[in-house]
Design a protein around this motif. Structure first.
Motif, PDB file in Angstrom:
ATOM      1  N   ILE A 223       0.840  -1.209   0.000  1.00 52.35           N
ATOM      2  CA  ILE A 223       0.000   0.000   0.000  1.00 52.35           C
ATOM      3  C   ILE A 223       0.868   1.249   0.000  1.00 52.35           C
ATOM      4  N   ARG A 224       1.948   1.242   0.815  1.00 54.68           N
ATOM      5  CA  ARG A 224       2.840   2.404   0.866  1.00 54.68           C
ATOM      6  C   ARG A 224       3.557   2.601  -0.466  1.00 54.68           C
ATOM      7  N   LEU A 225       3.877   1.498  -1.146  1.00 50.75           N
ATOM      8  CA  LEU A 225       4.564   1.604  -2.434  1.00 50.75           C
ATOM      9  C   LEU A 225       3.615   2.030  -3.550  1.00 50.75           C
ATOM     10  N   ASP A 226       2.342   1.675  -3.398  1.00 51.68           N
ATOM     11  CA  ASP A 226       1.370   1.935  -4.472  1.00 51.68           C
ATOM     12  C   ASP A 226       0.972   3.395  -4.553  1.00 51.68           C
ATOM     13  N   SER A 227       0.782   4.051  -3.421  1.00 52.17           N
ATOM     14  CA  SER A 227       0.350   5.457  -3.427  1.00 52.17           C
ATOM     15  C   SER A 227       0.716   6.101  -2.103  1.00 52.17           C
ATOM     16  N   PRO A 228       0.962   7.392  -2.102  1.00 51.73           N
ATOM     17  CA  PRO A 228       1.322   8.077  -0.856  1.00 51.73           C
ATOM     18  C   PRO A 228       0.134   8.152   0.104  1.00 51.73           C
ATOM     19  N   GLY A 229       0.440   8.047   1.391  1.00 51.63           N
ATOM     20  CA  GLY A 229      -0.614   8.134   2.393  1.00 51.63           C
ATOM     21  C   GLY A 229      -0.479   7.043   3.443  1.00 51.63           C
ATOM     22  N   PRO A 230      -1.303   7.074   4.454  1.00 55.45           N
ATOM     23  CA  PRO A 230      -1.227   6.070   5.525  1.00 55.45           C
ATOM     24  C   PRO A 230      -1.656   4.687   5.040  1.00 55.45           C
ATOM     25  N   VAL A 231      -1.253   3.668   5.780  1.00 55.12           N
ATOM     26  CA  VAL A 231      -1.622   2.287   5.445  1.00 55.12           C
ATOM     27  C   VAL A 231      -3.082   2.026   5.768  1.00 55.12           C
ATOM     28  N   PHE A 232      -3.515   2.542   6.913  1.00 49.46           N
ATOM     29  CA  PHE A 232      -4.871   2.244   7.379  1.00 49.46           C
ATOM     30  C   PHE A 232      -5.815   3.418   7.135  1.00 49.46           C
ATOM     31  N   PHE A 233      -7.058   3.073   6.875  1.00 52.90           N
ATOM     32  CA  PHE A 233      -8.140   4.048   6.752  1.00 52.90           C
ATOM     33  C   PHE A 233      -9.016   3.900   7.989  1.00 52.90           C
ATOM     34  N   ARG A 234      -9.238   4.996   8.685  1.00 51.90           N
ATOM     35  CA  ARG A 234     -10.078   4.985   9.886  1.00 51.90           C
ATOM     36  C   ARG A 234     -11.338   5.801   9.622  1.00 51.90           C
TER      37      ARG A 234
END
Length: 388
Positions: A223-234
Motif C-alpha cells: 500500500i505504501r509503495l502503491d500510493s502516498p498516504g497512511p496504510v490504514f483508513f479509519r
C-alpha cells in the motif's frame, strides 16, 4: 476367504468408524438446517458443509493423537458427498417443489418469486395433487369456502403456510414498513447466542491475527509503495446498540484534500476514481476488511452481522427509514446476510432492501445461518460480487 474378525477390533479402524459416523450425522443435520435458508439448497453447498464436519471431527482426532485410517476417512467423505449429490438430483427430478396459492389478500406478488411452481387454485372445490404445501394470506378476510379448503388441506397432511412466512423463506428478506403486533418481538435475536458468538469471534480473531501477521505486513508495504498516504483508513461508524466506533480498514483510495459534502465523500460509487490500482484488488477480494480483526478483539464488531455504516450515512438513513436503527441490536460484521445477497449499496431505496436482509438475519439469528453466510462469503470473495 474369510474376513479376519480381529480387523474390526483394531483401534485405528474403530476410531475411523466412529469419526466418520459422527461427521456424517453432523453433516446431515447441518445440511438439513442450512438448507432451510434461501438460495442454499443447492448442490454447491454439499461439499463445503460435509468438508466442515469431516474436517472438524478428524482435526479433533489428530489433535488428540488418535490413530485412524486416512484412506477410509477420505473414502467415507467421497461416498457421502456423492450420495447427497445423487439424492438431490433424484428429488429435484421426481418431486419438483410446487405450492398451491389460495386467492385473496396479499398473494398477488408470489408468482414473481423464482424457483417454485406456483399453482393458483381457482375453486375451493378443486383438488390439487402432488403439491408441497398450500399458501394463503391467513390474515385476509377469506370466505367460508376457502377456510374449509385450508382446513381440509391441513387435515389431509398438506402443510399450510402464511404468505409472509413463505415470502421471507424464499427471498431471505423480512419486510417491515410499520409497527404491528409482535413486530419487534419476532425480531428479537437469541441473546444466549450473542454471548457465545462474541467469545467465538474473539478467539478466532486472535488466532487469525497471529497467523496473518506476515501477510498483513506485506499488504501494508504494498500500500505504501502503491500510493502516498497512511496504510490504514479509519472511519467513525455506528456500531452495536447505536454506539459510534472507529472502524479500521486497509486504505484503498487516494488521499485527497478536495472539499465535498460529507455524505457524498462517504459513498463509494461504481468505478470511483479515488480507488487506487492496488485498492481495486483489495476491495474485490475483501482483503481491505482484514484490519477489522482489531475491532472484533475490542468487542465492537463480529465476523458476521449487519454492515456498519459511516455516521453521516447512518443518520441520513435513520431520517428516511424509521426502522433503520433496529439493525444495531446485534454487533455489526465484516460480512453478513445483506452483503452476500445484495452487495454494497448506498441509495436510500437500495438501503431499504438491505434493511430487509438485515431483519431476516436478526430474526433467524443462529449458528446455522452464520455457517450459510460463511459459505456464501467464500463464493463472494471468489466472484467479487458486490464490490466497488
Amino acid at each position: 476367504m474369510s474376513l479376519d474378525s480381529t480387523v474390526i477390533l483394531q483401534a485405528n479402524l474403530q476410531t475411523t468408524i466412529l469419526g466418520t459416523f459422527l461427521a456424517h450425522v453432523a453433516g446431515f443435520f447441518a445440511y438439513r438446517r442450512i438448507g432451510n435458508f434461501p438460495g442454499v439448497a443447492a448442490a454447491g453447498y454439499i461439499i463445503p458443509t460435509f468438508a466442515i464436519t469431516y474436517g472438524a471431527v478428524f482435526l479433533s482426532i489428530f489433535f488428540f493423537r488418535l490413530d485412524y485410517s486416512r484412506f477410509q476417512a477420505a473414502a467415507s467423505f467421497l461416498l457421502c458427498t456423492l450420495w447427497y449429490f445423487g439424492h438431490g438430483v433424484a428429488v429435484r427430478g421426481i418431486e419438483p417443489y410446487r405450492l398451491a396459492v389460495v386467492p385473496g389478500g396479499d398473494v398477488e406478488k408470489l408468482e414473481t418469486i423464482p424457483g417454485v411452481n406456483w399453482l393458483r387454485v381457482t375453486s375451493a372445490k378443486l383438488k390439487v395433487h402432488d403439491i408441497s404445501g398450500v399458501v394463503a394470506d391467513l390474515r385476509a378476510n377469506l370466505s367460508q369456502e376457502w377456510v374449509r379448503y385450508i382446513t381440509q388441506s391441513a387435515l389431509s397432511g398438506i402443510p399450510v403456510f402464511h404468505v409472509k412466512q413463505v415470502r421471507e423463506s424464499l427471498t431471505g428478506r423480512v419486510e417491515i414498513e410499520h409497527l404491528s403486533e409482535n413486530t419487534l418481538g419476532s425480531l428479537s435475536p437469541n441473546h444466549a447466542y450473542i454471548k457465545i458468538k462474541q467469545a467465538i469471534d474473539w478467539l478466532t480473531a486472535a488466532i487469525a491475527l497471529l497467523g496473518l501477521l506476515p501477510f498483513l505486513a506485506a499488504v501494508s508495504v504494498l500500500i505504501r509503495l502503491d500510493s502516498p498516504g497512511p496504510v490504514f483508513f479509519r472511519q467513525e461508524r455506528i456500531g452495536y446498540r447505536g454506539q459510534p466506533i472507529t472502524v479500521f480498514k486497509f486504505r484503498s483510495m487516494k488521499v485527497s484534500d478536495e472539499e465535498g459534502h460529507d455524505r457524498e465523500r462517504a459513498i463509494t460509487k461504481v468505478g470511483d476514481a479515488r480507488i487506487t490500482r492496488l485498492g481495486r484488488y483489495l476491495r474485490r477480494s475483501r482483503i481491505d476488511e482484514l484490519p477489522q480483526l482489531l475491532n472484533i478483539l475490542r468487542g465492537e464488531m463480529s465476523w458476521i452481522g449487519p454492515r456498519p455504516e459511516a455516521v453521516v450515512l447512518s443518520r441520513w438513513y435513520e431520517e428516511e427509514l424509521p426502522f433503520y436503527p433496529y439493525r444495531h441490536i446485534v454487533r455489526p460484521g465484516i460480512t453478513g446476510w445483506a452483503q452476500v445477497n445484495q452487495g454494497h449499496v448506498a441509495a436510500v431505496d437500495d438501503v431499504l432492501g438491505k434493511l430487509h436482509y438485515d431483519f431476516y438475519y436478526i430474526k433467524n439469528f443462529s449458528p446455522w445461518l452464520d455457517v450459510v453466510i460463511v459459505l456464501k462469503t467464500i463464493q463472494t470473495i471468489i466472484t467479487g460480487f458486490g464490490s466497488k
